[in-house]
Write an enzyme that holds these catalytic residues in place. Structure first.
Site, PDB file in Angstrom:
ATOM      1  N   ASN A  70       0.958  -1.282  -0.123  1.00 11.88           N
ATOM      2  CA  ASN A  70       0.020   0.103   0.113  1.00 11.88           C
ATOM      3  C   ASN A  70       0.760   1.156  -0.120  1.00 11.88           C
ATOM      4  O   ASN A  70       1.545   1.616   0.904  1.00 11.88           O
ATOM      5  CB  ASN A  70      -0.898   0.010   1.132  1.00 11.88           C
ATOM      6  CG  ASN A  70      -1.755   1.342   1.124  1.00 11.88           C
ATOM      7  OD1 ASN A  70      -1.512   2.520   0.846  1.00 11.88           O
ATOM      8  ND2 ASN A  70      -3.170   0.941   1.652  1.00 11.88           N
ATOM      9  N   ASP A  88      -4.322  -4.750   0.717  1.00 11.52           N
ATOM     10  CA  ASP A  88      -4.659  -4.261   2.038  1.00 11.52           C
ATOM     11  C   ASP A  88      -6.156  -4.674   2.553  1.00 11.52           C
ATOM     12  O   ASP A  88      -6.945  -4.097   2.009  1.00 11.52           O
ATOM     13  CB  ASP A  88      -4.633  -2.701   1.960  1.00 11.52           C
ATOM     14  CG  ASP A  88      -5.051  -2.132   3.385  1.00 11.52           C
ATOM     15  OD1 ASP A  88      -5.331  -2.696   4.327  1.00 11.52           O
ATOM     16  OD2 ASP A  88      -4.785  -0.833   3.382  1.00 11.52           O
ATOM     17  N   ASN A 135      -7.556  -4.371   5.537  1.00  7.33           N
ATOM     18  CA  ASN A 135      -8.031  -3.463   6.662  1.00  7.33           C
ATOM     19  C   ASN A 135      -8.780  -4.418   7.364  1.00  7.33           C
ATOM     20  O   ASN A 135      -9.796  -3.932   7.927  1.00  7.33           O
ATOM     21  CB  ASN A 135      -8.908  -2.650   5.889  1.00  7.33           C
ATOM     22  CG  ASN A 135      -8.483  -1.149   5.609  1.00  7.33           C
ATOM     23  OD1 ASN A 135      -7.558  -0.810   6.360  1.00  7.33           O
ATOM     24  ND2 ASN A 135      -8.817  -0.692   4.583  1.00  7.33           N
ATOM     25  N   ASP A 138      -2.300  -6.288   5.826  1.00  7.32           N
ATOM     26  CA  ASP A 138      -1.840  -6.510   4.281  1.00  7.32           C
ATOM     27  C   ASP A 138      -1.503  -8.040   4.324  1.00  7.32           C
ATOM     28  O   ASP A 138      -0.626  -8.424   4.996  1.00  7.32           O
ATOM     29  CB  ASP A 138      -0.507  -5.717   4.143  1.00  7.32           C
ATOM     30  CG  ASP A 138      -0.894  -4.232   4.390  1.00  7.32           C
ATOM     31  OD1 ASP A 138      -1.222  -3.531   3.452  1.00  7.32           O
ATOM     32  OD2 ASP A 138      -0.427  -3.690   5.367  1.00  7.32           O
ATOM     33  N   ASP A 171       2.820   4.691   5.426  1.00 11.67           N
ATOM     34  CA  ASP A 171       2.556   4.047   6.617  1.00 11.67           C
ATOM     35  C   ASP A 171       2.636   2.622   6.663  1.00 11.67           C
ATOM     36  O   ASP A 171       2.532   1.958   7.653  1.00 11.67           O
ATOM     37  CB  ASP A 171       1.455   4.834   7.461  1.00 11.67           C
ATOM     38  CG  ASP A 171       0.214   4.931   6.340  1.00 11.67           C
ATOM     39  OD1 ASP A 171       0.071   4.453   5.369  1.00 11.67           O
ATOM     40  OD2 ASP A 171      -0.705   5.374   6.803  1.00 11.67           O
ATOM     41  N   HIS A 172       2.555   2.079   5.418  1.00  9.59           N
ATOM     42  CA  HIS A 172       2.668   0.544   5.423  1.00  9.59           C
ATOM     43  C   HIS A 172       3.973  -0.044   5.175  1.00  9.59           C
ATOM     44  O   HIS A 172       4.849   0.754   4.406  1.00  9.59           O
ATOM     45  CB  HIS A 172       1.769  -0.029   4.167  1.00  9.59           C
ATOM     46  CG  HIS A 172       0.011   0.174   4.640  1.00  9.59           C
ATOM     47  ND1 HIS A 172      -0.608  -0.888   4.789  1.00  9.59           N
ATOM     48  CD2 HIS A 172      -0.453   1.280   4.489  1.00  9.59           C
ATOM     49  CE1 HIS A 172      -1.747  -0.433   4.929  1.00  9.59           C
ATOM     50  NE2 HIS A 172      -1.835   0.931   4.862  1.00  9.59           N
TER      51      HIS A 172
END
Length: 269
Positions: free
Chosen positions: A7, A147, A149, A218, A247-248
């Site tokens: 991501n 991702d 989530n 992820d 941020d991933h």
């Protein structure tokens, strides 16, 4: 074959980070999420200069998914998840690459919960479950990466008690992910690291990455033929420490050239 998911949190703004990581890690196939770029602004030339062909499903400002390959042509098989003609969000792309069917997805966040965004997330999960039911028994290896989530278990979140009311950790969402596993899909990272705390996402604030206060959201899901070839599954945390980064962190798996002789569901060679 090394397959990764990442991501990028805005492909044009993070392009130097992405290209640097591609040159460093040299994945063969990559699923990207959260492009945050319309179709015409995808950086195709820069990625081709880095050695990768691409197919992508862009969307202005939000969402967006892509598949990259440096090991052969990308034969796109699906763009968008079936089951809702009113869904115009760019969250799913699927293609055959070098003998593997690769699906890249960016599942809705779902917050705030309850509310229409959470309902949309659960509906999207239902559609994903129905579509993947048609792929699970294919003779070819199938890899569904992206991702999701969702943190499937307490082991996948640094402070479970703080996330009980979040859409990424809601019982309904964890149950939806569990139904995919019940369908026969293998969670690659958890399969090879059953008891480890492994994270793929860290917020930008309060030194979350430095404290390793992260989430595992992820994931790679593999059908039987893909799981039989699975040899490695890791998180590459290096890019998360770079400047102007996502941020991933990228997650990657390695598939052997040949399938294990062990029966489906047995240990891997």
């Amino acid at each position: 074959m090394k397959i990764a998911t990442y991501n990028v949190n805005g492909i044009n703004g993070r392009l130097p980070v992405l290209v640097r990581w591609l040159e460093l890690a040299k994945p063969d196939i990559v699923c990207l999420q959260e492009l945050k770029a319309p179709q015409e602004r995808f950086p195709e030339k820069a990625l081709r200069d880095a050695g990768y062909e691409a197919v992508w499903h862009g969307q202005s400002r939000w969402n967006g998914v892509a598949i990259l390959s440096r090991v052969g042509e990308i034969h796109e098989t699906r763009r968008g998840l079936p089951g809702d003609p009113d869904d115009v969000q760019s969250r799913y792309i699927e293609a055959a690459v070098n003998g593997v069917l690769v699906a890249g997805l960016y599942l809705p966040n779902g917050n705030p919960r309850p509310g229409p965004k959470f309902a949309f997330k659960l509906h999207w999960f239902d559609r994903l479950h129905e579509h993947l039911a048609a792929l699970i028994d294919l003779d070819a290896p199938v890899v569904v990466a992206g991702d999701y989530n969702v943190m499937p278990t307490d082991l996948d979140v640094y402070a479970p008690e703080r996330w009980r009311d979040d859409a990424l950790f809601a019982p309904e969402v964890k149950a939806a992910y569990g139904r995919l596993l019940d369908q026969g899909w293998t969670d690659a990272v958890r399969h090879l690291h059953p008891g480890e705390r492994i994270y793929t996402f860290w917020k930008y604030w309060r030194g979350a990455f430095e404290r390793n206060a992260g989430l595992r959201i992820d994931h790679f899901l593999l059908n039987g033929p893909a799981a039989a070839r699975l040899t490695k599954a890791e998180v590459d945390t290096r890019p998360r420490s770079w400047e102007k980064t996502s941020d991933h962190a990228p997650v990657w798996i390695e598939l052997a050239d040949r399938m294990s002789r062990k029966r489906r569901g047995g240990p891997l060679l």
